[in-house]
Design a protein around this motif. Structure first.
Motif, PDB file in Angstrom:
ATOM      1  N   VAL A   1       1.046  -1.517   0.262  1.00 45.39           N
ATOM      2  CA  VAL A   1       0.526   0.298   0.208  1.00 45.39           C
ATOM      3  C   VAL A   1       1.206   1.452   0.254  1.00 45.39           C
ATOM      4  CG1 VAL A   1      -1.782   0.962   1.126  1.00 45.39           C
ATOM      5  CG2 VAL A   1      -2.093  -1.112   1.163  1.00 45.39           C
TER       6      VAL A   1
ATOM      7  N   MET B   1      -7.278  -2.281   8.330  1.00 44.64           N
ATOM      8  CA  MET B   1      -7.050  -2.300   6.606  1.00 44.64           C
ATOM      9  C   MET B   1      -5.649  -1.320   6.665  1.00 44.64           C
ATOM     10  SD  MET B   1      -9.637  -3.055   4.534  1.00 44.64           S
ATOM     11  CE  MET B   1     -10.000  -4.995   3.883  1.00 44.64           C
TER      12      MET B   1
ATOM     13  N   TYR C   1      -5.064   1.414   4.840  1.00 44.90           N
ATOM     14  CA  TYR C   1      -5.800   2.283   3.550  1.00 44.90           C
ATOM     15  C   TYR C   1      -5.191   3.176   3.334  1.00 44.90           C
ATOM     16  CZ  TYR C   1     -10.245   2.004   1.394  1.00 44.90           C
ATOM     17  OH  TYR C   1     -11.367   1.537   0.554  1.00 44.90           O
TER      18      TYR C   1
ATOM     19  N   ASP D   1      -9.000   3.601  -4.381  1.00 49.90           N
ATOM     20  CA  ASP D   1      -8.651   3.660  -2.984  1.00 49.90           C
ATOM     21  C   ASP D   1      -7.044   2.326  -2.917  1.00 49.90           C
ATOM     22  OD1 ASP D   1     -10.613   5.242  -2.352  1.00 49.90           O
ATOM     23  OD2 ASP D   1     -11.637   3.692  -1.111  1.00 49.90           O
TER      24      ASP D   1
ATOM     25  N   PHE E   1      -5.510  -0.759  -0.471  1.00 53.33           N
ATOM     26  CA  PHE E   1      -5.949  -1.271   0.596  1.00 53.33           C
ATOM     27  C   PHE E   1      -5.344  -2.619   0.924  1.00 53.33           C
ATOM     28  CE2 PHE E   1      -9.613  -3.253  -1.744  1.00 53.33           C
ATOM     29  CZ  PHE E   1      -9.417  -3.831  -1.655  1.00 53.33           C
TER      30      PHE E   1
END
Length: 134
Positions: free
Chosen positions: A86, A111, A113, A125, A127
């Motif tokens: 991420v 998560m 994120y 997004d 995640f």
């Protein structure tokens, strides 16, 4: 009568090459020749298609079309393999064609994120599940 099936998600873009560069950085296999096309699409696992159309294409059949205003009502979300992915993906996107929105954080729902905007301002997004606490 059959039930309609979701088959294509479409993104309207100002600059096809810039938008496709952003989505290629997320791992989508969009052919290079699509950069100069008014329409491009890829088939995702499971058969759903993701398509891009230039504003000019939309205006060709809907001359009164204008971009939505008042906030975003949808976002694409990409699953990453780990928290580190991420972070790395976010950093790579904002160093290139993306715009930072929400830097990576550990969300209360378990998560890692982050949110980055694509070149047309659409939220994307990123995640990954956080490792389970021991």
């Amino acid at each position: 009568m059959s039930t309609p099936q979701l088959a294509v998600i479409e993104i309207v873009v100002q600059d096809m090459a810039r938008s496709l560069a952003f989505y290629r950085a997320l791992g989508l296999d969009v052919p290079a020749e699509a950069d100069d096309a008014p329409h491009a699409e890829v088939t995702l696992p499971g058969g759903l298609r993701l398509a891009w159309d230039t504003v000019a294409v939309i205006h060709s059949f809907d001359p009164d079309w204008t971009p939505p205003t008042g906030g975003h009502r949808q976002a694409l979300a990409f699953a990453c393999a780990s928290s580190a992915e991420v972070d790395a993906t976010y950093a790579s996107l904002v160093a290139g064609p993306g715009e930072p929105h929400l830097a990576p954080w550990d969300a209360f729902w378990g998560m890692r994120y982050a949110v980055v905007h694509d070149p047309d301002g659409n939220p994307v997004d990123l995640f990954a599940p956080l490792p389970a606490a021991n």
